[in-house]
Design an enzyme around this catalytic site. Structure first.
Site, PDB file in Angstrom:
ATOM      1  N   GLU A 180       0.824  -1.212   0.000  1.00 23.78           N
ATOM      2  CA  GLU A 180       0.000   0.000   0.000  1.00 23.78           C
ATOM      3  C   GLU A 180       0.853   1.255   0.000  1.00 23.78           C
ATOM      4  OE1 GLU A 180      -0.648  -2.675   1.553  1.00 23.78           O
ATOM      5  OE2 GLU A 180      -2.667  -3.171   0.884  1.00 23.78           O
ATOM      6  N   HIS A 226     -10.321  -5.361   9.751  1.00 27.22           N
ATOM      7  CA  HIS A 226     -11.065  -4.972   8.564  1.00 27.22           C
ATOM      8  C   HIS A 226     -12.231  -4.063   8.904  1.00 27.22           C
ATOM      9  CE1 HIS A 226      -9.139  -8.772   7.287  1.00 27.22           C
ATOM     10  NE2 HIS A 226      -8.997  -8.142   6.154  1.00 27.22           N
TER      11      HIS A 226
END
Lengths: 448, 398
Positions: B131, B200
């Site tokens: 990322e 998450h």
């Protein structure tokens, strides 16, 4: 049922597109599958593979393509010999036998030398200025002038540069004036950064030199992104990014190298391996053979070059640029050099290295002197020229410094601009409140 | 207070009169295509000020009944995002998408489905898993002329890119003295889902809200998802677009004509006079659910979907508070350090004189989101809590 057909059935199409051998394997296996998915056919498939001797079989996992071996052999951590280092001139500036001198004519060579001297002069004067309290911080390029200037000279002005912070010579080569350097260091209102960044954190959109951001190695992924854009536009240009031996330890180094190789981005990764990351010596930064060997790990072309040999750097960077632009591939260049100065004005490197070591590299191994010797051997430079240049450079730098010191600091009106493209309401309010506070208080707060 | 306040009073007064896009804020709704104006709930003054701007406001009684309207098309939220992205990519060849599995796979939530086939592998780029790297890459590409849309597979993973987002995307326009702009859009699904586990279920708006230089918007319906996506791409600032994992399959009828929303604007979902409820993203739908019960019981809440998380649309919010004198914030962020915490501070700073009581806030618990369904439900605000709180506020019990 054998594992193989299952694995291949699940493989995304792009893997198969990428590699012809995978496609033929897939096709031959699917033929076998069509003839029956029952246990007998599966056994037949497995047996037919086992008929071959193990060493004849090829590794066909999606992750790698190699021959099998029945000899268990670990790969040793380092090759028998370190990767050799390319150089053209010896330490005394004499061309080595068998060297292929790149096309550097007298005007280019003299211009390179001028820039190196100007850089060296600027560094020593501004370092002293910090010591005298005239600026708050400075960081020198001493020992890396040849690397800075020669690499810059091998690039075109369309190549975009993403520096770490020890590449002022690249910017100087491109045309950043001494005034512009000084304005940024004094964070006055004339500086390109509008006084927002620390000294030496230069940036020039006009010269394709991207504003320096202190965190180490964050510019590496930027360079990959920029290179990707150049590739999409099919421009005759590449991205170039610089970092040190310390920077190569950052996660962003790994990330950028892997991306550049996989995405085939035309970017040059120039590692200035100068032996120290503040006080951490290179032997404590990595255990492998430097940075050049990592190139192979990413599937990237790489080279190790003597960073203190201006001609070698010029030649290597020129060739790397050509490869990057023509084949749209990244190249890793490890330039071996030595950081003669302290890390910055916040560091005293005599705490972790000997004064003799520093003196040795400053004098005997000075890359500027080495290049000068080569110029003199071609009768392109003389003692008089040297005296004149040193004197003139000193005068120009001091003049730029004095001018910059006198200029005003940026006004309050520039405190809130450029956070966004236009000022949002909350910042307008904050500015109004601040002005109100300032107007009611003695002038010790920011002026106008 | 009086003397200092007097000097600032004109500023405050002026500010309240100015709609979000007056003055120097550039509203990105100056689209070239036809604009659709839905309803008109704002004053004469604001209408004069934004002659060409778009107002995305649904007013009770004036809103077209879209489910039976002949025009427009029904669409799911993820598809609305894709439509917006596709339109912008067709309009501007410099727009490209970077992320994991966004290419031929079409994206983990199908927001980029079909785009790689249409625009090619170069403009819809699949990346290795890193990322920080692809966000950094998006920043570098944006600085050199592309308009990148970076997709985080889940917002929580973008924590790995925090360095690039904060130190570079947020800062480089400023530190370069305005020389380099970063027109990047960072988007992805976040928020508490259905038993996705703590890692998450992050609410990144909480972490990024104090990074100067960033703009943040949260979509909650197909209509505003498409409009905000388009606006974010056209903006020259780095914009973070927060989507919610559980809202992707929301269906709504949206206009066929092109429209672009204003990034800095809040959306008046239901006008009322008893209490101002400020919310965004998934909580908007919980608030609407609670509103059904509240209306049955005779209350008249004004519901505003703030949409713009940074900066806050204090114009819309302020006008509402001036009317109702009570404000309740319903958010999914945790109690500590979330959007609600900052919004409360902004409301206290600016509208103290108009409040009858303290600004209330319903937030998630300060815990990592547990997996077990019962526990997970207990960590986020539920409609029943909203009903109770509003009743307490209206009865003067808090």
């Amino acid at each position: 049922m054998g594992l193989l057909p299952l694995l291949l059935r699940g493989a995304p199409k792009r893997f198969l597109r990428a590699s012809g051998s995978y496609r033929s394997l897939y096709e031959s296996n699917s033929r076998r599958r069509r003839h029956g998915t029952d246990a007998a056919a599966a056994d037949q498939a497995v047996n037919s593979r086992a008929d071959h001797r193990p060493d004849d079989q090829m590794l066909d996992f999606p992750g790698a393509k190699a021959a099998f071996t029945s000899r268990m052999e670990f790969i040793s951590p380092n090759a028998a010999e370190a990767v050799p280092c390319f150089r053209i001139l010896d330490d005394l500036g004499r061309a080595l036998d068998g060297s292929d001198i790149p096309e550097v004519d007298s005007s280019l060579a003299v211009k390179m030398y001028h820039t190196m001297v100007r850089l060296q002069t600027f560094d020593s004067i501004f370092y002293e200025a910090q010591r005298q309290g005239r600026i708050s911080f400075y960081l020198t390029n001493i020992g890396e002038e040849a690397l800075n200037v020669a690499s810059a000279a091998a690039l075109t002005k369309d190549d975009v540069v993403f520096p770490q912070y020890r590449e002022h010579g690249v910017l100087m080569w491109r045309g950043f004036t001494l005034d512009e350097f000084a304005n940024q260091c004094f964070s006055n209102e004339a500086g390109h950064g509008k006084g927002r960044q620390m000294p030496i954190h230069y940036g020039s959109e006009k010269l394709n030199y991207f504003t320096i951001s202190s965190p180490i190695a964050t510019q590496l992924p930027h360079a990959v992104g920029a290179a990707y854009g150049l590739k999409m536009d099919r421009k005759n240009a590449c991205a170039v990014t610089y970092f040190g031996d310390g920077g190569s330890s950052e996660g962003d180094f790994h990330a950028a190298c892997n991306f550049a190789a996989v995405l085939e981005a035309p970017v040059l990764f120039v590692c200035r391996n100068n032996g120290y990351a503040i006080s951490t010596p290179a032997c404590e930064q990595y255990k492998g053979d430097g940075i050049v060997v990592r190139g192979r790990g990413y599937g990237m072309t790489s080279i190790r070059v003597d960073g203190n040999d201006a001609l070698a750097v010029f030649k290597a960077v020129s060739a790397a640029r050509k490869l990057a632009v023509e084949q749209s591939k990244p190249v890793l260049i490890e330039a071996m050099t030595y950081r003669v100065g302290h890390h910055s004005t916040s560091d005293d490197s005599t705490k972790y290295r000997s004064g003799e070591e520093i003196a040795h590299w400053r004098s005997v191994r000075d890359p500027v002197l080495r290049f000068r010797r080569w110029l003199e051997s071609n009768a392109w430079w003389s003692v008089e020229d040297e005296k004149e240049l040193r004197g003139a450079a000193r005068k120009e730098v001091i003049s730029a410094m004095n001018q910059a010191e006198k200029k005003n600091k940026p006004p309050l009106s520039e405190l809130f601009t450029d956070v966004y493209d236009t000022l949002p309401r909350n910042l307008l309010e904050q500015e109004a409140t601040l002005r109100d506070t300032v107007s009611k208080n003695p002038p010790s707060l920011a002026p106008h | 207070m009086a003397a200092a306040g007097a000097a600032l009073a004109p500023i405050i007064e002026n500010r309240l009169l100015l709609p979000p896009n007056a003055g120097r804020i550039r509203c990105s709704s100056s689209a070239r295509g036809a604009l659709v104006v839905r309803g008109a709930a704002l004053s004469e003054e604001s209408r004069k000020n934004r002659s060409s701007a778009l107002k995305a406001v649904a007013v009770k009684g004036e809103a077209p009944n879209l489910t039976t309207a002949k025009s427009g098309h029904e669409i799911l939220l993820f598809d609305a995002l894709r439509e917006g992205l596709e339109e912008e990519m067709a309009r501007d060849p410099t727009v490209c998408v970077i992320g994991e599995d966004v290419g031929h796979y079409g994206g983990s939530y199908k927001v980029t489905k079909g785009l790689a086939e249409k625009f090619g592998d170069l403009r819809v780029l699949d990346t290795p898993i890193c990322e920080n790297s692809f966000t950094g890459m998006g920043i570098g590409a944006a600085m050199t002329g592309l308009r990148t849309v970076v997709e985080g597979m889940n917002m929580g993973f973008l924590l790995l890119a925090y360095n690039q987002i904060s130190n570079n995307a947020g800062m480089l326009h400023y530190t370069s003295g305005g020389q380099f702009k970063i027109p990047i859009v960072i988007r992805g699904p976040g928020g508490v889902g259905k038993q996705l586990g703590a890692e998450h279920s992050q609410r990144l708006e909480s972490y990024f809200q104090s990074v100067p230089g960033l703009q943040m918007v949260a979509c909650s319906t197909p209509y505003n998802a498409k409009g905000l996506m388009k606006a974010a791409i056209r903006s020259d600032n780095p914009v973070i677009l927060y989507e919610h994992v559980l809202l992707y399959n929301l269906k709504e009828r949206i206009p066929d004509e092109e429209y672009v929303l204003c990034l800095e604007e809040a959306e008046l979902v239901r006008p009322g006079k008893d209490v101002t409820i400020l919310t965004y993203s998934r909580m908007r739908h919980f608030v609407l659910q609670a509103a059904k019960t509240l209306v049955e019981r005779g209350y008249d809440p004004e519901i505003i979907d703030i949409r713009s998380l940074k900066p806050f649309d204090l114009f819309t919010i302020g006008n509402s508070i001036k009317k109702t004198h009570k404000v309740l914030i319903v958010e999914e962020c945790m109690r500590t350090g979330g959007i609600g915490a900052s919004l409360r501070a902004a409301i206290v700073d600016n509208f103290w004189d108009f409040l009858d009581g303290r600004p209330e806030c319903l937030s998630s618990q300060d815990v990592p989101t547990p997996y077990a369904a019962t526990l997970e439900d207990a960590t986020v605000v539920q409609p029943a809590q909203i009903v109770v709180k509003v009743e307490q506020m209206c009865q003067g019990l808090v």
